[in-house]
Design a protein around this motif. Structure first.
Motif, PDB file in Angstrom:
ATOM      1  N   SER A 142      16.769  -2.915 -10.021  1.00 40.19           N
ATOM      2  CA  SER A 142      17.085  -3.825 -11.132  1.00 40.19           C
ATOM      3  C   SER A 142      15.828  -4.486 -11.677  1.00 40.19           C
ATOM      4  N   LEU A 143      14.958  -4.930 -10.776  1.00 36.31           N
ATOM      5  CA  LEU A 143      13.705  -5.544 -11.216  1.00 36.31           C
ATOM      6  C   LEU A 143      12.899  -4.553 -12.043  1.00 36.31           C
ATOM      7  N   SER A 144      12.874  -3.313 -11.615  1.00 33.05           N
ATOM      8  CA  SER A 144      12.152  -2.263 -12.326  1.00 33.05           C
ATOM      9  C   SER A 144      12.612  -2.180 -13.786  1.00 33.05           C
ATOM     10  N   LYS A 145      13.908  -2.244 -13.996  1.00 27.32           N
ATOM     11  CA  LYS A 145      14.463  -2.178 -15.363  1.00 27.32           C
ATOM     12  C   LYS A 145      14.083  -3.407 -16.173  1.00 27.32           C
ATOM     13  N   HIS A 146      14.098  -4.573 -15.549  1.00 28.16           N
ATOM     14  CA  HIS A 146      13.813  -5.818 -16.272  1.00 28.16           C
ATOM     15  C   HIS A 146      12.343  -5.984 -16.641  1.00 28.16           C
ATOM     16  N   MET A 164      18.229  -4.179  -0.892  1.00 28.41           N
ATOM     17  CA  MET A 164      16.832  -4.245  -1.332  1.00 28.41           C
ATOM     18  C   MET A 164      16.565  -3.169  -2.378  1.00 28.41           C
ATOM     19  N   ILE A 165      17.116  -1.988  -2.159  1.00 22.34           N
ATOM     20  CA  ILE A 165      16.941  -0.903  -3.125  1.00 22.34           C
ATOM     21  C   ILE A 165      17.539  -1.298  -4.472  1.00 22.34           C
ATOM     22  N   MET A 166      18.724  -1.897  -4.447  1.00 20.92           N
ATOM     23  CA  MET A 166      19.362  -2.341  -5.688  1.00 20.92           C
ATOM     24  C   MET A 166      18.511  -3.397  -6.396  1.00 20.92           C
ATOM     25  N   GLU A 192      22.736 -11.131  -9.924  1.00 20.26           N
ATOM     26  CA  GLU A 192      24.037 -11.140 -10.587  1.00 20.26           C
ATOM     27  C   GLU A 192      24.517  -9.759 -11.017  1.00 20.26           C
ATOM     28  N   GLU A 193      23.591  -8.883 -11.395  1.00 23.04           N
ATOM     29  CA  GLU A 193      24.017  -7.586 -11.937  1.00 23.04           C
ATOM     30  C   GLU A 193      24.312  -6.537 -10.858  1.00 23.04           C
ATOM     31  N   ASN A 194      24.182  -6.906  -9.620  1.00 21.03           N
ATOM     32  CA  ASN A 194      24.473  -5.981  -8.522  1.00 21.03           C
ATOM     33  C   ASN A 194      25.644  -6.491  -7.695  1.00 21.03           C
ATOM     34  N   SER A 195      26.378  -5.559  -7.128  1.00 16.45           N
ATOM     35  CA  SER A 195      27.474  -5.911  -6.226  1.00 16.45           C
ATOM     36  C   SER A 195      26.900  -5.985  -4.817  1.00 16.45           C
ATOM     37  N   LEU A 196      26.336  -7.136  -4.495  1.00 20.34           N
ATOM     38  CA  LEU A 196      25.686  -7.331  -3.197  1.00 20.34           C
ATOM     39  C   LEU A 196      26.685  -7.925  -2.211  1.00 20.34           C
ATOM     40  N   ALA A 197      26.817  -7.311  -1.056  1.00 13.51           N
ATOM     41  CA  ALA A 197      27.727  -7.827  -0.032  1.00 13.51           C
ATOM     42  C   ALA A 197      27.356  -9.255   0.342  1.00 13.51           C
TER      43      ALA A 197
END
Length: 179
Positions: free
Chosen positions: A54-58, A48-50, A27-32
């Motif tokens: 994001s997982l890294s932050k969570h 995948m990088i996004m 949800e927090e990424n603008s994924l095509a």
């Protein structure tokens, strides 16, 4: 990048962290793709990088460490999903030798549009091997995790020295079997 890499990643996140975390990183990424992946689809590697970032932050874990962890997870999944790639090999070195010469050849037959990294191996001795990873995608840490997963799968104690480029698109892994 093939969708199976995305579907397995999200399965890992759901199983090891939670469904909520998986939903949040989508949800927090603008994924095509809007996070709707099929195993046979093709998706932008930037997604995948996004997702890993994001997982890294969570979960408060460095992205490189998560990518390597995912590589180990993915090797175990490949062992279950594609057992025929493992039946003719009994050691980590033997398996790694087959990636470019057998596994990727078979993948290309099924998915001619697959963009695969290069895994070139060089046997230095009975106990030492080098693997050279090259890719258009910055996933050298994930490749390192795949190697670690193979060592575990074949129940071998192998020291892995990693020399990863700054852009994570190439690496040299030096593997030494321990006594």
């Amino acid at each position: 990048m093939k969708g199976i890499v995305f579907t397995e990643f999200l399965d890992m996140v759901e199983n090891e962290f939670s469904y909520e975390v998986a939903d949040k990183i989508i949800e927090e990424n603008s994924l095509a793709s809007n996070g709707a992946y099929t195993s046979v689809g093709n998706y932008d590697n930037a997604e995948m990088i996004m997702l890993i970032t994001s997982l890294s932050k969570h979960v408060n874990t460095p992205a490189e460490q998560l990518a390597a962890h995912y590589g180990k997870y993915l090797l175990n999944r490949f062992f279950i999903l594609f057992p025929h790639f493992f039946t003719s090999v009994s050691t980590t070195f033997d398996f790694l030798d087959t990636i470019d010469r057998h596994v990727h050849v078979e993948v290309k037959k099924l998915y001619s549009d697959a963009e695969l990294p290069s895994f070139e191996t060089k046997r230095i001795s009975e106990r030492k091997m080098q693997m050279f990873y090259r890719s258009g995608n910055p996933f050298a840490c994930l490749a390192g995790g795949l190697i670690e997963g193979a060592c575990e799968k074949f129940n071998e104690k192998i020291t892995i020295k990693k020399d990863i480029s700054a852009d994570h698109m190439s690496a040299t892994f030096t593997l030494t079997k321990e006594d």
